[in-house]
Design an enzyme around this catalytic site. Sequence first.
Site, PDB file in Angstrom:
ATOM      1  N   ASP A  63       0.859  -1.180   0.000  1.00 50.62           N
ATOM      2  CA  ASP A  63       0.000   0.000   0.000  1.00 50.62           C
ATOM      3  C   ASP A  63       0.897   1.232   0.000  1.00 50.62           C
ATOM      4  OD1 ASP A  63      -2.429   1.461   0.168  1.00 50.62           O
ATOM      5  OD2 ASP A  63      -3.270  -0.124   1.396  1.00 50.62           O
ATOM      6  N   ASP A 108      -2.940   4.733  -2.398  1.00 55.74           N
ATOM      7  CA  ASP A 108      -4.041   5.269  -1.608  1.00 55.74           C
ATOM      8  C   ASP A 108      -4.380   6.692  -2.042  1.00 55.74           C
ATOM      9  OD1 ASP A 108      -5.727   4.847   0.893  1.00 55.74           O
ATOM     10  OD2 ASP A 108      -4.655   6.680   1.454  1.00 55.74           O
ATOM     11  N   GLU A 132      -6.053   4.041  -6.302  1.00 54.50           N
ATOM     12  CA  GLU A 132      -7.338   4.281  -5.629  1.00 54.50           C
ATOM     13  C   GLU A 132      -7.706   5.741  -5.868  1.00 54.50           C
ATOM     14  OE1 GLU A 132      -9.382   4.023  -1.211  1.00 54.50           O
ATOM     15  OE2 GLU A 132      -7.566   5.178  -1.549  1.00 54.50           O
ATOM     16  N   HIS A 136     -11.284  -2.861   2.972  1.00 50.26           N
ATOM     17  CA  HIS A 136     -11.162  -2.434   4.363  1.00 50.26           C
ATOM     18  C   HIS A 136     -11.968  -1.191   4.683  1.00 50.26           C
ATOM     19  CE1 HIS A 136      -8.372   0.096   2.205  1.00 50.26           C
ATOM     20  NE2 HIS A 136      -8.258   0.882   3.245  1.00 50.26           N
ATOM     21  N   ASP A 137     -12.472  -0.499   3.653  1.00 49.36           N
ATOM     22  CA  ASP A 137     -13.255   0.720   3.852  1.00 49.36           C
ATOM     23  C   ASP A 137     -14.747   0.509   3.630  1.00 49.36           C
ATOM     24  OD1 ASP A 137     -11.171   2.430   4.545  1.00 49.36           O
ATOM     25  OD2 ASP A 137     -10.720   2.940   2.466  1.00 49.36           O
TER      26      ASP A 137
END
Length: 571
Positions: free
Chosen positions: A106, A214, A273, A346-347
């Site tokens: 990430d 991210d 993302e 995860h979100d």
Amino acid sequence: MSEQDTLREQPPWWTSAVVYQIYPRSFADSDGDGVGDLGGIINRLDHLADLGVDVLWLSPIYSSPQHDNGYDISDYRQIDPTFGTLEQFDELLAGVHSRGMKLVMDLVVNHTSSDHPWFRESASSTTNPKRDWYWWRDAREGFEPGEKGAEPNNWGSAFSGPAWTLDPNTNQYYLHLFAPEQPDLNWENPEVRSAVYEMMTWWLDRGVDGFRMDVINFISKDPALHDGPVPPGKLWGDGTQYFVSGPRIHEYLQEMHREVFEGRKGDLITVGEMPGVTIDEAKLFTDPARREVDMVFQFEHVGLDHGPGGKWDYKGLDLRDLKTSWNRWQKGLAKTGWNSLYLNNHDQPRLVSRFGDDQQYRYESATLWAAILHLHRGTPYVYQGEEIGMTNVPFDAIEDFRDIESINHYYEATGLLGHDPEEVLRNLRVMSRDNARTPVQWSAEEHAGFTTGAPWIAVNPNYREVNAESDRSADKSVFRFYQRLIELRHKDETVRLGDFSMLAEDHPSLYAFTRNWQGATLLVLGNVSGKDLPVPPELGSGELVLGNYDDGASPDLPPHLRPWEVRILRT
């Protein structure tokens, strides 16, 4: 030759890949401290190899104060002691590669932790050489620093409150689109970009296979930092028009590609993302000729069940909205670029609870959504626990939550906005990120086999029924269904490269589409409801390739789809 033809003549390896996301804090704990770690991942690599996935994406494991569970990084080149050591990371990487999988890190470079040495230097004085590595501004004209309304602009943070915090040492404000402990880097400064590229190269040299980036489309801000409109019922302005896919974003990503990836050997992958990205922008970001990123994570479809008040105003999903959205994205990136396919991460709350039936038809609805997702054109992502049908959690009180976004929202909504606490909790139970962050349920043992200690967040109480051990041995196994889906993508060029055509677009509970490739056609039929659904005869029929009902050896399928049934047919 068109871009699409180029992709199909020489399709990149990731067109047939399936990615598995690991949220390390909640995956598996090897030392009994209640927090998942690298040792736990190493111990479970065979589970992932058995599943058949090609790429593991690790949420952040870097040194961090953990204000946002690792998305606030204080040292990009060290492993947080919570998770282990660099030596353990090297062991994990070797274990991944020996099983024929790849590992993606990430990359969180829109912001750092406020504990990062870069920010500490930047905050030390207005003349420090790193002062311009972050966004610093004086109080709004006519206001004294610290006064209400003195923030340099009216932007709100994604985690509630203003996007600016006053530093009493220098009497200036710094920008943070997320928590105050996550100050935004100033990518206008070439020294910042150079430092980021050097760090990325360091990880690639260590052997990692790429990056999931991210909120990467937030890194370019309009330096004017204008006020944004204040949405109804909100306290702060929406500044997204000034930082979502900002003025220099393509320049930065192309520079990143030149400085970090160009000329490197090996099969690498870059995933951006990008909240708020449009289809036209995604085409630019993912056009192979532009050399920016391989694929984007877009958010349009995971906002369709939000009410007028946003994420915390849950209204439920109208399937027609989802079909319209996904159809647009499938068509929009059909000739140039590539889709990322996901419903869990995860979100996001758990798929089977959000869009399915997590009680009577948990297996059926979990596998239906898996088949629909994986049969679209793009690279599918599986989030930990999704492969065994894990569900949302019956959180009782705000004290049960750990997520900074959820907790901040609760206190702002019940305090400053005066909302009913029980109504706020009702929406939190459905939409909180903590639903995805409870420990993976490995067995019916205490704490679901996740840890021998006290878990950092409570295990879902249904772990005795829903766990990997029982699912893998069950007649109705979500895990085995995912195995077959992944195998189908690996073997069938139609799944990998075929054209997509949506059918029955206006039907409220039938999800139907075809994939066509060199004369071969796959038809996907899904009943997104708990009632029998007649199959419209005009949609056709065919040989069953994969379904989630056990019809034995019978070649004759019922003329209707049963509750939450999905069929993949070869016509």
